[in-house]
Design a protein around this motif. Sequence first.
Motif, mmCIF file in Angstrom:
data_model
loop_
_atom_site.group_PDB
_atom_site.id
_atom_site.type_symbol
_atom_site.label_atom_id
_atom_site.label_comp_id
_atom_site.label_asym_id
_atom_site.label_seq_id
_atom_site.Cartn_x
_atom_site.Cartn_y
_atom_site.Cartn_z
ATOM 1 N N ARG A 29 33.261 -24.198 45.867
ATOM 2 C CA ARG A 29 32.807 -23.340 46.973
ATOM 3 C C ARG A 29 32.051 -22.120 46.458
ATOM 4 O O ARG A 29 31.017 -21.740 46.998
ATOM 5 N N LEU A 30 32.564 -21.535 45.391
ATOM 6 C CA LEU A 30 31.929 -20.364 44.793
ATOM 7 C C LEU A 30 30.590 -20.744 44.160
ATOM 8 O O LEU A 30 29.599 -20.020 44.306
ATOM 9 N N GLU A 31 30.529 -21.881 43.482
ATOM 10 C CA GLU A 31 29.279 -22.356 42.877
ATOM 11 C C GLU A 31 28.219 -22.612 43.940
ATOM 12 O O GLU A 31 27.055 -22.248 43.767
ATOM 13 N N ARG A 32 28.597 -23.253 45.027
ATOM 14 C CA ARG A 32 27.644 -23.544 46.114
ATOM 15 C C ARG A 32 27.139 -22.260 46.763
ATOM 16 O O ARG A 32 25.961 -22.160 47.117
ATOM 17 N N LEU A 33 28.023 -21.291 46.926
ATOM 18 C CA LEU A 33 27.621 -20.011 47.495
ATOM 19 C C LEU A 33 26.605 -19.325 46.582
ATOM 20 O O LEU A 33 25.604 -18.786 47.051
ATOM 21 N N PRO A 133 30.893 -12.440 49.195
ATOM 22 C CA PRO A 133 32.295 -12.029 49.269
ATOM 23 C C PRO A 133 32.413 -10.606 48.731
ATOM 24 O O PRO A 133 31.697 -10.223 47.798
ATOM 25 N N ALA A 134 33.284 -9.830 49.336
ATOM 26 C CA ALA A 134 33.414 -8.425 48.952
ATOM 27 C C ALA A 134 34.831 -7.935 49.225
ATOM 28 O O ALA A 134 35.589 -8.552 49.970
ATOM 29 N N VAL A 135 35.143 -6.798 48.612
ATOM 30 C CA VAL A 135 36.420 -6.120 48.847
ATOM 31 C C VAL A 135 36.114 -4.744 49.420
ATOM 32 O O VAL A 135 35.308 -3.991 48.854
ATOM 33 N N CYS A 147 32.572 -3.563 47.901
ATOM 34 C CA CYS A 147 32.006 -3.974 46.613
ATOM 35 C C CYS A 147 31.948 -5.494 46.561
ATOM 36 O O CYS A 147 32.929 -6.170 46.869
ATOM 37 N N PHE A 148 30.799 -6.003 46.140
ATOM 38 C CA PHE A 148 30.610 -7.450 46.064
ATOM 39 C C PHE A 148 31.415 -8.057 44.930
ATOM 40 O O PHE A 148 31.524 -7.482 43.853
ATOM 41 N N GLU A 149 31.959 -9.222 45.190
ATOM 42 C CA GLU A 149 32.567 -10.052 44.156
ATOM 43 C C GLU A 149 31.537 -11.134 43.877
ATOM 44 O O GLU A 149 31.461 -12.129 44.598
ATOM 45 N N HIS A 150 30.700 -10.915 42.892
ATOM 46 C CA HIS A 150 29.535 -11.782 42.695
ATOM 47 C C HIS A 150 29.924 -13.203 42.343
ATOM 48 O O HIS A 150 30.757 -13.434 41.477
ATOM 49 N N PRO A 151 29.286 -14.144 43.047
ATOM 50 C CA PRO A 151 29.565 -15.548 42.782
ATOM 51 C C PRO A 151 28.883 -16.096 41.531
ATOM 52 O O PRO A 151 29.168 -17.200 41.126
ATOM 53 N N GLY A 152 28.000 -15.332 40.893
ATOM 54 C CA GLY A 152 27.365 -15.827 39.676
ATOM 55 C C GLY A 152 26.253 -14.925 39.201
ATOM 56 O O GLY A 152 25.739 -14.086 39.938
ATOM 57 N N ALA A 153 25.864 -15.118 37.930
ATOM 58 C CA ALA A 153 24.848 -14.279 37.298
ATOM 59 C C ALA A 153 23.477 -14.442 37.957
ATOM 60 O O ALA A 153 22.745 -13.458 38.109
ATOM 61 N N CYS A 155 22.748 -15.158 41.041
ATOM 62 C CA CYS A 155 22.765 -14.458 42.327
ATOM 63 C C CYS A 155 22.685 -12.942 42.109
ATOM 64 O O CYS A 155 21.929 -12.249 42.781
ATOM 65 N N TYR A 156 23.451 -12.440 41.157
ATOM 66 C CA TYR A 156 23.444 -11.009 40.862
ATOM 67 C C TYR A 156 22.052 -10.557 40.428
ATOM 68 O O TYR A 156 21.528 -9.548 40.910
ATOM 69 N N SER A 157 21.434 -11.320 39.546
ATOM 70 C CA SER A 157 20.102 -10.989 39.052
ATOM 71 C C SER A 157 19.084 -10.983 40.179
ATOM 72 O O SER A 157 18.240 -10.085 40.275
#
Length: 180
Positions: A29-33, A133-135, A147-153, A155-157
Motif C-alpha cells: 500500500r505504501l509503495e503504491r501510494l 500520510p501525516a501526523v 508533518c508528512f510521513e513520506h512514502p518514499g524518496a 515522492c519526497y524529491s
Amino acid sequence: MKDDVKTLSYDDALPMQWSELSAPLEGVRLERLCESNANLLGRVAAIEERHRMVGEEGELEQEINRLHSKIDLLLGLVASIARAHLKLPETVELRLSADYVRWKSVGPAPAAGSRIMISLYLNPCIAEPLQMPAVVQDQSDGRLEACFEHPGASCYSALEQHVFLHHRRSVAETRYLGKK
C-alpha cells in the motif's frame, strides 16, 4: 509550529481534505501510494512547465508554443468536465513544504498526534489529489500543522521540486509587484 526560515515553503489556497488513519501505511500500500504521488507530481510539473526560448523565436519554436497553448486549453477543458462530476473539498488557505502542511482550520480538527491522510488538489488541470500520510503536530491560532510521513524518496524529491518551483515563482511575483 515549524520554523519557516529553515524550511522552503509556499502559501496557496487549494482544495484539501483529511481523513483519520487507524494505523501507518505499510508494504505494498505504501509503495503504491509512493508511485501514485510521484506520477501525479510529475504530471503537475509537466503541466506547469513553461518553455522559455532564449533569443528570437524561429518558426518551429512558435509552432511548438502554439501547440503547447492548445494542449493547455484542452487539458483545462477536460479537467473542468471531470471536476464538474467530482465533489471537491473546500479550498483552504495553506502553507506547503516538502515536510509539512499548515492550514487554516475550518470545521472539526484532528487531535495532535493523530495519523491522517491529507488529500491536496495541486493543479486545476489534474482531477486527482496528492495523498500524503501525516501526523498532526500542533494547533495554534486556528491553524493546524501536520508533518508528512513520506512514502518514499522519489515522492519526497518530486514534492521538494514542486515546492521549490512554487516558492521561486512567489518570490519572483513579489519582486515584480514591488517594482510597479
